[in-house]
Design a protein around this motif. Structure first.
Motif, PDB file in Angstrom:
ATOM      1  N   PHE A  47       0.695  -1.261   0.002  1.00 21.27           N
ATOM      2  CA  PHE A  47      -0.495   0.027   0.163  1.00 21.27           C
ATOM      3  C   PHE A  47       0.855   1.018   0.002  1.00 21.27           C
ATOM      4  O   PHE A  47       1.640   1.233   0.593  1.00 21.27           O
ATOM      5  CB  PHE A  47      -0.982  -0.047   0.842  1.00 21.27           C
ATOM      6  CG  PHE A  47      -0.525  -0.332   2.597  1.00 21.27           C
ATOM      7  CD1 PHE A  47      -0.362   0.984   3.218  1.00 21.27           C
ATOM      8  CD2 PHE A  47       0.385  -1.104   3.211  1.00 21.27           C
ATOM      9  CE1 PHE A  47       0.474   1.427   4.566  1.00 21.27           C
ATOM     10  CE2 PHE A  47       1.235  -1.071   4.404  1.00 21.27           C
ATOM     11  CZ  PHE A  47       0.797  -0.033   4.944  1.00 21.27           C
ATOM     12  N   ALA A  48       0.002   2.659  -0.040  1.00 15.14           N
ATOM     13  CA  ALA A  48       0.722   3.718  -0.382  1.00 15.14           C
ATOM     14  C   ALA A  48       0.313   4.744   0.770  1.00 15.14           C
ATOM     15  O   ALA A  48      -0.959   4.505   0.299  1.00 15.14           O
ATOM     16  CB  ALA A  48       1.068   4.332  -1.742  1.00 15.14           C
ATOM     17  N   ARG A  49       0.433   5.510   1.236  1.00 15.84           N
ATOM     18  CA  ARG A  49      -0.336   6.572   2.184  1.00 15.84           C
ATOM     19  C   ARG A  49      -0.604   7.561   1.632  1.00 15.84           C
ATOM     20  O   ARG A  49      -1.965   7.676   1.656  1.00 15.84           O
ATOM     21  CB  ARG A  49       0.936   6.684   3.436  1.00 15.84           C
ATOM     22  CG  ARG A  49       0.738   6.058   4.476  1.00 15.84           C
ATOM     23  CD  ARG A  49      -0.956   6.116   5.231  1.00 15.84           C
ATOM     24  NE  ARG A  49      -1.096   5.168   6.036  1.00 15.84           N
ATOM     25  CZ  ARG A  49      -1.827   4.253   6.210  1.00 15.84           C
ATOM     26  NH1 ARG A  49      -2.704   4.727   4.969  1.00 15.84           N
ATOM     27  NH2 ARG A  49      -1.580   2.864   7.031  1.00 15.84           N
ATOM     28  N   ASN A  50       0.013   7.888  -0.061  1.00 16.42           N
ATOM     29  CA  ASN A  50      -0.055   9.235  -0.859  1.00 16.42           C
ATOM     30  C   ASN A  50       0.066   8.740  -2.444  1.00 16.42           C
ATOM     31  O   ASN A  50       0.577   8.205  -2.387  1.00 16.42           O
ATOM     32  CB  ASN A  50      -0.478  11.040  -0.013  1.00 16.42           C
ATOM     33  CG  ASN A  50       0.890  10.610   0.002  1.00 16.42           C
ATOM     34  OD1 ASN A  50       1.759  10.648  -0.587  1.00 16.42           O
ATOM     35  ND2 ASN A  50       0.995  11.079   1.170  1.00 16.42           N
ATOM     36  N   PRO A  51      -0.976   9.308  -3.102  1.00 16.48           N
ATOM     37  CA  PRO A  51      -0.263   9.061  -4.715  1.00 16.48           C
ATOM     38  C   PRO A  51       1.082   9.164  -4.706  1.00 16.48           C
ATOM     39  O   PRO A  51       1.673   9.040  -5.745  1.00 16.48           O
ATOM     40  CB  PRO A  51      -0.792  10.135  -5.216  1.00 16.48           C
ATOM     41  CG  PRO A  51      -2.223  10.219  -4.700  1.00 16.48           C
ATOM     42  CD  PRO A  51      -1.213  10.085  -3.040  1.00 16.48           C
ATOM     43  N   ASP A 108       6.294   6.106  -1.151  1.00 12.86           N
ATOM     44  CA  ASP A 108       7.418   4.594  -1.540  1.00 12.86           C
ATOM     45  C   ASP A 108       6.222   3.711  -1.637  1.00 12.86           C
ATOM     46  O   ASP A 108       4.939   4.347  -0.410  1.00 12.86           O
ATOM     47  CB  ASP A 108       8.107   4.899  -0.855  1.00 12.86           C
ATOM     48  CG  ASP A 108       8.893   5.395  -1.320  1.00 12.86           C
ATOM     49  OD1 ASP A 108       9.149   6.550  -2.210  1.00 12.86           O
ATOM     50  OD2 ASP A 108      10.621   5.868  -0.818  1.00 12.86           O
ATOM     51  N   MET A 109       6.051   2.541  -1.722  1.00  8.75           N
ATOM     52  CA  MET A 109       4.848   1.408  -1.547  1.00  8.75           C
ATOM     53  C   MET A 109       5.879   0.970   0.321  1.00  8.75           C
ATOM     54  O   MET A 109       7.059   0.739   0.388  1.00  8.75           O
ATOM     55  CB  MET A 109       5.746   0.260  -2.507  1.00  8.75           C
ATOM     56  CG  MET A 109       5.055   0.996  -3.960  1.00  8.75           C
ATOM     57  SD  MET A 109       2.960   0.878  -3.557  1.00  8.75           S
ATOM     58  CE  MET A 109       2.484  -0.700  -3.367  1.00  8.75           C
ATOM     59  N   ILE A 110       4.356   0.736   0.619  1.00 13.06           N
ATOM     60  CA  ILE A 110       4.697  -0.196   2.058  1.00 13.06           C
ATOM     61  C   ILE A 110       4.256  -1.346   1.815  1.00 13.06           C
ATOM     62  O   ILE A 110       3.510  -1.947   0.949  1.00 13.06           O
ATOM     63  CB  ILE A 110       4.589   0.834   3.052  1.00 13.06           C
ATOM     64  CG1 ILE A 110       4.342   1.965   2.957  1.00 13.06           C
ATOM     65  CG2 ILE A 110       4.540  -0.188   4.421  1.00 13.06           C
ATOM     66  CD1 ILE A 110       4.099   3.161   3.690  1.00 13.06           C
ATOM     67  N   LEU A 111       5.308  -2.137   2.249  1.00 10.61           N
ATOM     68  CA  LEU A 111       5.155  -4.076   2.979  1.00 10.61           C
ATOM     69  C   LEU A 111       3.927  -3.589   3.817  1.00 10.61           C
ATOM     70  O   LEU A 111       4.747  -3.912   5.572  1.00 10.61           O
ATOM     71  CB  LEU A 111       5.218  -4.878   2.702  1.00 10.61           C
ATOM     72  CG  LEU A 111       5.401  -6.290   2.493  1.00 10.61           C
ATOM     73  CD1 LEU A 111       4.996  -7.112   1.999  1.00 10.61           C
ATOM     74  CD2 LEU A 111       6.933  -6.832   2.569  1.00 10.61           C
ATOM     75  N   GLY A 112       2.958  -4.833   3.725  1.00  7.08           N
ATOM     76  CA  GLY A 112       2.460  -4.317   5.625  1.00  7.08           C
ATOM     77  C   GLY A 112       2.355  -5.905   5.453  1.00  7.08           C
ATOM     78  O   GLY A 112       1.898  -6.862   4.525  1.00  7.08           O
ATOM     79  N   LYS A 113       1.876  -6.432   7.061  1.00 11.02           N
ATOM     80  CA  LYS A 113       1.772  -7.588   7.426  1.00 11.02           C
ATOM     81  C   LYS A 113       0.376  -7.704   7.808  1.00 11.02           C
ATOM     82  O   LYS A 113       0.074  -6.749   9.176  1.00 11.02           O
ATOM     83  CB  LYS A 113       2.563  -8.543   8.549  1.00 11.02           C
ATOM     84  CG  LYS A 113       2.346 -10.239   8.734  1.00 11.02           C
ATOM     85  CD  LYS A 113       3.302 -10.678   9.684  1.00 11.02           C
ATOM     86  CE  LYS A 113       2.567 -12.160   9.538  1.00 11.02           C
ATOM     87  NZ  LYS A 113       3.886 -12.677  10.480  1.00 11.02           N
ATOM     88  N   VAL A 114      -0.398  -8.338   7.512  1.00  4.12           N
ATOM     89  CA  VAL A 114      -2.062  -8.409   8.307  1.00  4.12           C
ATOM     90  C   VAL A 114      -1.819  -8.808   9.205  1.00  4.12           C
ATOM     91  O   VAL A 114      -2.667  -9.684   9.727  1.00  4.12           O
ATOM     92  CB  VAL A 114      -3.113  -8.853   7.348  1.00  4.12           C
ATOM     93  CG1 VAL A 114      -4.696  -8.770   8.162  1.00  4.12           C
ATOM     94  CG2 VAL A 114      -3.447  -8.096   5.777  1.00  4.12           C
ATOM     95  N   VAL A 115      -3.210  -7.915  11.056  1.00  2.21           N
ATOM     96  CA  VAL A 115      -2.087  -8.532  11.996  1.00  2.21           C
ATOM     97  C   VAL A 115      -3.647  -8.565  13.098  1.00  2.21           C
ATOM     98  O   VAL A 115      -3.882  -8.775  13.978  1.00  2.21           O
ATOM     99  CB  VAL A 115      -0.645  -8.039  12.981  1.00  2.21           C
ATOM    100  CG1 VAL A 115      -0.389  -8.092  12.462  1.00  2.21           C
ATOM    101  CG2 VAL A 115      -1.769  -6.640  13.102  1.00  2.21           C
TER     102      VAL A 115
END
Length: 75
Positions: A16-20, A23-30
């Motif tokens: 995901f990215a926080r705004n246009p 940078d892209m962010i990798l996240g793990k769903v918790v």
């Protein structure tokens, strides 16, 4: 479900990215919320953490389902 309609479960990885312009962010769903997912983010140094400006009191951040896509990632 993510932006592309993929089913997401706890333990899955999302990008995901926080705004246009971010940078892209990798996240793990918790965890899950009614509108999205609770995720911890992978920092550039490889650590998993979700502390960022405006979110010092939580160990996760909420990403809405239309803001992310499921990705394949092997730790």
């Amino acid at each position: 479900m993510d932006f592309l309609g993929n089913k997401i479960d706890i333990g899955d990885y999302v990008a995901f990215a926080r705004n246009p312009c971010a940078d892209m962010i990798l996240g793990k769903v918790v965890g899950m919320t009614p509108k999205g997912f609770r995720v911890i983010r992978r920092k550039h140094n490889g650590e998993w953490d979700s502390t960022y400006i405006g979110n010092y009191s939580k160990n996760y951040e909420v990403v809405l389902s239309y803001q992310c896509v499921k990705v394949s990632y092997n730790e």
